[in-house]
Design a protein around this motif. Structure first.
Motif, short mmCIF file in Angstrom:
data_model
loop_
_atom_site.label_atom_id
_atom_site.label_comp_id
_atom_site.label_asym_id
_atom_site.label_seq_id
_atom_site.Cartn_x
_atom_site.Cartn_y
_atom_site.Cartn_z
N ARG A 19 64.43 -66.39 -59.39
CA ARG A 19 65.87 -66.11 -59.22
C ARG A 19 66.08 -65.38 -57.89
NH1 ARG A 19 67.71 -69.16 -63.38
NH2 ARG A 19 69.70 -68.07 -63.45
N VAL A 38 69.82 -62.82 -63.33
CA VAL A 38 70.57 -62.72 -64.59
C VAL A 38 70.24 -61.38 -65.27
CG1 VAL A 38 68.79 -64.07 -65.80
CG2 VAL A 38 71.01 -63.82 -66.83
N SER A 97 73.70 -68.57 -67.37
CA SER A 97 73.70 -68.24 -65.94
C SER A 97 73.90 -69.51 -65.13
CB SER A 97 72.37 -67.58 -65.56
OG SER A 97 72.28 -67.44 -64.16
N VAL A 157 78.76 -67.02 -61.68
CA VAL A 157 78.59 -66.00 -60.62
C VAL A 157 79.90 -65.88 -59.84
CG1 VAL A 157 77.32 -65.37 -58.52
CG2 VAL A 157 76.10 -66.43 -60.45
N LYS A 176 77.91 -66.60 -71.36
CA LYS A 176 77.59 -65.96 -70.08
C LYS A 176 76.98 -64.58 -70.23
CE LYS A 176 81.53 -66.13 -67.78
NZ LYS A 176 82.24 -67.21 -68.49
N ILE A 179 75.57 -60.28 -64.21
CA ILE A 179 74.86 -60.33 -62.93
C ILE A 179 74.56 -58.89 -62.52
CG2 ILE A 179 75.77 -62.57 -62.15
CD1 ILE A 179 77.98 -61.04 -60.65
N GLY A 233 73.46 -74.86 -64.94
CA GLY A 233 72.73 -73.62 -65.16
C GLY A 233 71.26 -73.93 -65.34
#
Length: 272
Positions: A25, A35, A96, A101, A148, A151, A266
């Motif tokens: 990530r 995430v 994610s 985002v 969700k 972040i 995602g």
């Protein structure tokens, strides 16, 4: 890294950042953005009591399971792809993705512009925007199709909660309320206060004792296979690394469509 975390030489925040990095990530890729977990479930009290376990979310379960367990069990057990290509899954959306985002960071460039591009040149309707933390949590509890997670910015970046650029984000249909700065929980007196208390919650004793349970779901052994089925933690097949062999696809259109789907839908982190 694990040993350092166990010995409390690094914080929960730093440990999660390192796990995200190891799992591929990065801030440089919206489709694979770091995430972080929702850690609280109390967004309505006047004061936040971090000594009370009831204010925390159950970190051993995927985010929406707190309320609609049977729905996902039924969906998984009764799903059958007539072509036999798609495996059973509990969730048809992901925790994610790039749109998520941009949803959280809509007030901050370059995410504002990216959001507008995604919405064909304008802001999405106000009711679908990130306008309130308590309302976002409530929507997660009410909507089985929204899973969700958070972040990292929720733990260090108060500016993303303020409309400092004065964007016209429209008004809510029912209340006619103009969408401006993000509405905070009652226990937070300013964006800085929210970040301070939220970060304190992340580093609390309760979260330190239970964070590994969420890590198992997202990065660890409950991410796929029988353990994931048992934990009601199975997502749509193409979110998993190696689920689709793009190089084997000879049809350029099919490949492009699948690439787009993987990027937008995602992606589950690499299993650690």
């Amino acid at each position: 890294v694990f040993q350092k975390w166990v010995n409390r030489e690094i914080s929960n925040f730093d440990y999660l950042m390192q796990l995200n990095t190891m799992a591929g990530r990065t801030y440089n890729d919206l489709a694979q953005y770091p995430v972080f977990p929702w850690i609280l479930r109390d967004y309505t009290s006047e004061e936040l009591d971090l000594n009370n376990p009831a204010v925390f979310r159950d970190l051993s379960k995927p985010i929406v399971l707190s309320c609609i367990y049977k729905y996902f069990l039924f969906r998984y057990e009764n799903f059958e792809d007539p072509l036999g290509m798609i495996d059973k899954f509990h969730y048809g959306t992901h925790y994610s993705n790039a749109a998520g985002v941009m949803h959280y960071l809509i007030r901050v460039e370059p995410f504002t512009t990216l959001h507008i591009q995604l919405q064909s040149g304008r802001f999405d309707c106000a009711d679908r925007q990130f306008h309130s933390i308590p309302a976002t949590w409530q929507a997660l509890m009410d909507n089985p199709n929204d899973v969700k997670e958070l972040i990292p910015e929720f733990f260090y970046f108060p500016e993303f909660l303020e409309n400092q650029n004065g964007f016209n984000l429209g008004q809510l249909q029912m209340s006619k309320e103009v969408v401006n700065d993000v509405v905070l929980p009652k226990w937070a007196h300013s964006p800085e206060d929210f970040i301070y208390k939220h970060r304190k919650a992340l580093e609390s004793e309760y979260v330190s004792a239970h964070l590994h349970e969420w890590i198992d779901l997202i990065f660890g052994y409950k991410q796929r296979g029988p353990a994931a089925v048992e934990a009601l933690n199975v997502f749509y097949y193409c979110t998993y690394e190696g689920a689709v062999d793009l190089d084997a696809l000879t049809d350029e259109k099919e490949r492009k469509a699948l690439e787009g789907m993987i990027n937008n839908f995602g992606q589950t982190p690499c299993q650690l």
